[in-house]
Design an enzyme around this catalytic site. Structure first.
Site, PDB file in Angstrom:
ATOM      1  N   GLU A 248      29.223   5.187  54.450  1.00 37.76           N
ATOM      2  CA  GLU A 248      27.824   5.196  55.238  1.00 37.76           C
ATOM      3  C   GLU A 248      28.643   5.120  56.941  1.00 37.76           C
ATOM      4  OE1 GLU A 248      25.115   6.356  54.595  1.00 37.76           O
ATOM      5  OE2 GLU A 248      25.168   5.997  52.617  1.00 37.76           O
ATOM      6  N   GLU A 383      29.467  10.023  68.975  1.00 36.41           N
ATOM      7  CA  GLU A 383      28.665   8.731  68.909  1.00 36.41           C
ATOM      8  C   GLU A 383      29.236   7.873  70.083  1.00 36.41           C
ATOM      9  OE1 GLU A 383      29.294   6.001  65.539  1.00 36.41           O
ATOM     10  OE2 GLU A 383      27.128   5.855  65.045  1.00 36.41           O
TER      11      GLU A 383
HETATM   12  P1  NAD Z   1      34.047  -0.514  61.984  1.00 36.10           P
HETATM   13  O1  NAD Z   1      34.335   0.742  61.567  1.00 36.10           O
HETATM   14  O2  NAD Z   1      34.898  -1.049  63.281  1.00 36.10           O
HETATM   15  O3  NAD Z   1      34.077  -1.579  60.943  1.00 36.10           O
HETATM   16  C1  NAD Z   1      33.355  -1.734  59.744  1.00 36.10           C
HETATM   17  C2  NAD Z   1      34.012  -2.492  58.792  1.00 36.10           C
HETATM   18  O4  NAD Z   1      35.351  -1.923  58.409  1.00 36.10           O
HETATM   19  C3  NAD Z   1      34.273  -4.049  59.331  1.00 36.10           C
HETATM   20  O5  NAD Z   1      34.113  -4.916  58.528  1.00 36.10           O
HETATM   21  C4  NAD Z   1      35.702  -3.829  59.509  1.00 36.10           C
HETATM   22  O6  NAD Z   1      36.513  -5.117  59.738  1.00 36.10           O
HETATM   23  C5  NAD Z   1      36.032  -3.039  58.674  1.00 36.10           C
HETATM   24  N1  NAD Z   1      37.520  -2.399  58.637  1.00 36.10           N
HETATM   25  C6  NAD Z   1      37.939  -1.948  59.816  1.00 36.10           C
HETATM   26  N2  NAD Z   1      39.278  -1.472  59.480  1.00 36.10           N
HETATM   27  C7  NAD Z   1      39.547  -1.546  58.164  1.00 36.10           C
HETATM   28  C8  NAD Z   1      40.605  -1.267  57.316  1.00 36.10           C
HETATM   29  N3  NAD Z   1      41.650  -0.841  57.628  1.00 36.10           N
HETATM   30  N4  NAD Z   1      40.309  -1.283  56.163  1.00 36.10           N
HETATM   31  C9  NAD Z   1      39.235  -1.887  55.491  1.00 36.10           C
HETATM   32  N5  NAD Z   1      38.209  -2.283  56.427  1.00 36.10           N
HETATM   33  C10 NAD Z   1      38.300  -2.225  57.638  1.00 36.10           C
HETATM   34  O7  NAD Z   1      32.796  -0.392  62.400  1.00 36.10           O
HETATM   35  P2  NAD Z   1      31.455  -1.365  63.310  1.00 36.10           P
HETATM   36  O8  NAD Z   1      31.864  -1.293  64.699  1.00 36.10           O
HETATM   37  O9  NAD Z   1      31.432  -2.541  62.440  1.00 36.10           O
HETATM   38  O10 NAD Z   1      30.227  -0.802  63.045  1.00 36.10           O
HETATM   39  C11 NAD Z   1      29.681   0.261  63.848  1.00 36.10           C
HETATM   40  C12 NAD Z   1      29.598   1.536  63.130  1.00 36.10           C
HETATM   41  O11 NAD Z   1      29.054   1.626  61.915  1.00 36.10           O
HETATM   42  C13 NAD Z   1      28.958   2.776  63.806  1.00 36.10           C
HETATM   43  O12 NAD Z   1      29.928   3.973  63.656  1.00 36.10           O
HETATM   44  C14 NAD Z   1      27.705   2.872  63.107  1.00 36.10           C
HETATM   45  O13 NAD Z   1      27.158   4.181  63.278  1.00 36.10           O
HETATM   46  C15 NAD Z   1      28.199   2.696  61.604  1.00 36.10           C
HETATM   47  N6  NAD Z   1      27.044   2.343  60.862  1.00 36.10           N
HETATM   48  C16 NAD Z   1      26.652   3.180  59.913  1.00 36.10           C
HETATM   49  C17 NAD Z   1      25.589   3.028  59.107  1.00 36.10           C
HETATM   50  C18 NAD Z   1      25.066   4.034  58.128  1.00 36.10           C
HETATM   51  O14 NAD Z   1      24.457   3.755  57.132  1.00 36.10           O
HETATM   52  N7  NAD Z   1      25.344   5.199  58.249  1.00 36.10           N
HETATM   53  C19 NAD Z   1      24.906   2.032  59.314  1.00 36.10           C
HETATM   54  C20 NAD Z   1      25.507   0.692  60.285  1.00 36.10           C
HETATM   55  C21 NAD Z   1      26.356   1.448  61.093  1.00 36.10           C
END
Ligand code: NAD
Length: 492
Positions: A248, A383
């Site tokens: 997501e 975004e």
């Molecule tokens: P992010 O991608 O930076 O991090 C998300 C998660 O992934 C965190 O727990 C992070 O520690 C982990 N992560 C990072 N690198 C990783 C790796 N190499 N391996 C495994 N895990 C890893 O996102 P964020 O800044 O926490 O959240 C914001 C983003 O989330 C925005 O783009 C937003 O649109 C999206 N979002 C989407 C939905 C949806 O349902 N479509 C809902 C909420 C947020």
């Protein structure tokens, strides 16, 4: 200061070497908690426990698993206010919205607990005599659950609740910016009587702790919500191991306002969708597509509304818009505002990191409205994930649909119109997983499928009955009671 610990096999434990980091309030800069930084070994241990526990947990009758989830729901209800306050302190969203975030978890608990007595499969006729055919849902194994910070209670509940009620076990790695809410949820699992090893919590970075979940062959499922950049990496890394992966990801959601729209209603919906949660919802409205007949009026009325939004600590009743998640996010949003100006968009109101008075202690960005944005500008395509709204002018309904669909994402779209024909055409033609008519782009309910098309994900949906399809595997079962060898497709 609070000292958080990992939760593995029903025990609260430090990370290897007791490495720690800090959890900070984005409104005040205050340190809330010290948080373990898990090593690869810590995560591998949690996976090992979840993998062993799966063999027992999958055999617990689903209605019994569900009883625990009903208790989780009751505990969430009892603690709603406390959890909401902690959430506002930890990630900044205003209290009213933090309560809504916890409420999603409560709704999901009762909804998914109901699945303990449903999780329907089906029977179907067999093509041969004296033969019975049915399709059953089987649990899959260990689910690696990786979550973002923007819905620190709701998103972990969307994932962990269906996972466990359907018989899977979990290793949960929450976002580094919201460890406290993750810990509060896991404490509730423990108090509700969840057996040790069913849900295991590991704090730490994505690149170290998260990566282990993607690589370890004992993890069968990855449920990931986060950015596109990380999502692509998750897909390729976990894909190598043939894991089932739900992604997501981001959005570039739009509200279209037609010439026949109720403008008062539209303005309420736009302000709520673009600046609620400081524009940091995956479904936040970041593009406003307005019919040329009402464009100027909409811009001027919106500018007046946006200019009055009050920034501040989300715990204060006087606050309309809270901080962004951290200083890095404020800087990134400001870079996008710079890009918008350089691209020739008109900055109508806002722009800039807010530093007046107490705001200087936290990370605040002024609610921002751009006009004269063209669909090909970066601020109309990428975004931003902050309180920035871009207005695009269109000649008619068809152009509005085309502009809505011109981005790489497809999470949420909305249209304001009084024309039933336009409503049904929008339902048919807008490319997004969520569509709102005469409402903003935010406000999903938990019993409907949630997720997006195109670059927003990989086609799975969360919530509702769609979640069952991700967290179970179909098993087709044939029982032949003829006492003879009957060959499908051969014997008639
Ligand atoms: P992010 O991608 O930076 O991090 C998300 C998660 O992934 C965190 O727990 C992070 O520690 C982990 N992560 C990072 N690198 C990783 C790796 N190499 N391996 C495994 N895990 C890893 O996102 P964020 O800044 O926490 O959240 C914001 C983003 O989330 C925005 O783009 C937003 O649109 C999206 N979002 C989407 C939905 C949806 O349902 N479509 C809902 C909420 C947020």
């Amino acid at each position: 200061m609070l000292e958080l610990r990992n939760y593995i096999d029903g025990k609260w434990v430090d990370a290897e070497g007791n490495r720690r980091t800090e959890d900070r309030n984005p409104a005040t800069g205050e340190v809330i908690a010290s948080v373990p930084v898990s090593s690869k070994k810590d995560v591998a241990h949690a996976i090992d426990v979840a993998h062993r526990t799966f063999q027992q947990w999958r055999k617990v009758p689903a209605p019994k698993r569900a009883e625990i989830l009903f208790r989780v729901g009751t505990l969430l209800q009892e603690r709603k206010e406390d959890l909401a306050r902690k959430m506002t302190r930890e990630m900044g969203k205003v209290l009213l919205e933090a309560r809504g975030d916890v409420q999603e978890g409560i709704d999901m608990a009762f909804y998914m607990a109901g699945e303990g007595r449903r999780a329907f499969g089906y029977t179907t006729p067999a093509e041969l005599p004296n033969k019975f055919a049915m399709a059953l849902r089987d649990p899959i194994g260990v689910a690696g659950i990786i979550t973002p910070w923007n819905f620190p209670m709701a998103i972990p509940t969307w994932k962990t609740f269906p996972a466990i009620v359907l018989g899977n076990t979990v290793v949960f790695k929450p976002a580094s910016d919201t460890p406290l809410l993750a810990l509060e949820l896991v404490k509730i699992f423990e108090e509700a009587g969840l057996p040790p090893g069913v849900v295991n919590l590991v704090f730490g970075s994505g690149s170290e702790a998260g990566e282990v979940l993607l690589e370890d062959p004992r993890v069968s499922l990855i449920s990931f919500t986060g950015s596109n950049e990380v999502g692509r990496h998750v897909a390729s890394r976990a894909g190598e191991g043939l894991k089932r992966i739900s992604l997501e990801l981001g959005g570039k959601n739009a509200i279209s306002v037609m010439d026949d729209a109720d403008l008062d209603l539209a303005i309420d919906g736009i302000v709520w969708s673009a600046f609620g949660t400081t524009g940091q919802r995956c479904t936040a409205c970041s593009r406003l597509i307005a019919h040329e007949a009402i464009y100027d009026e909409l811009r001027d009325r919106l500018a007046a509304r946006v200019g009055k939004l009050r920034l501040g600590d989300g715990l204060l009743e006087t606050t309309d818009v809270g901080p962004v998640i951290n200083a890095g996010a404020a800087k990134r949003i400001d870079e996008y505002v710079g890009i918008g100006r350089a691209e020739g968009a008109t900055l109508v109101v806002g722009g800039g990191i807010a530093t007046d008075g107490d705001l200087a202690k936290g990370s605040f960005y002024r609610p921002t409205l751009f006009a004269d944005v063209r669909p090909d500008m970066r601020i109309a395509k990428e975004e931003i994930f902050g309180p920035v709204l871009s207005m695009i002018k269109v000649r008619d309904f068809d152009e509005a649909i085309a502009v809505n669909n011109s981005v790489a994402y497809g999470l949420s779209s909305a249209i304001f119109t009084q024309d039933v024909n336009r409503v049904f055409r929008a339902m048919r033609d807008l490319e997004s997983g969520l569509l709102y008519v005469n409402a903003g782009t935010i406000g999903a309910e938990i019993h409907l499928p949630f997720g997006g098309t195109k670059g927003t994900g990989n086609g799975h949906r969360e919530a509702g009955t769609a979640a069952l399809d991700f967290f179970t595997e179909w098993k087709a079962v044939y029982v032949d009671y003829s006492g003879t060898l009957q060959r499908a497709q051969i014997d008639s």
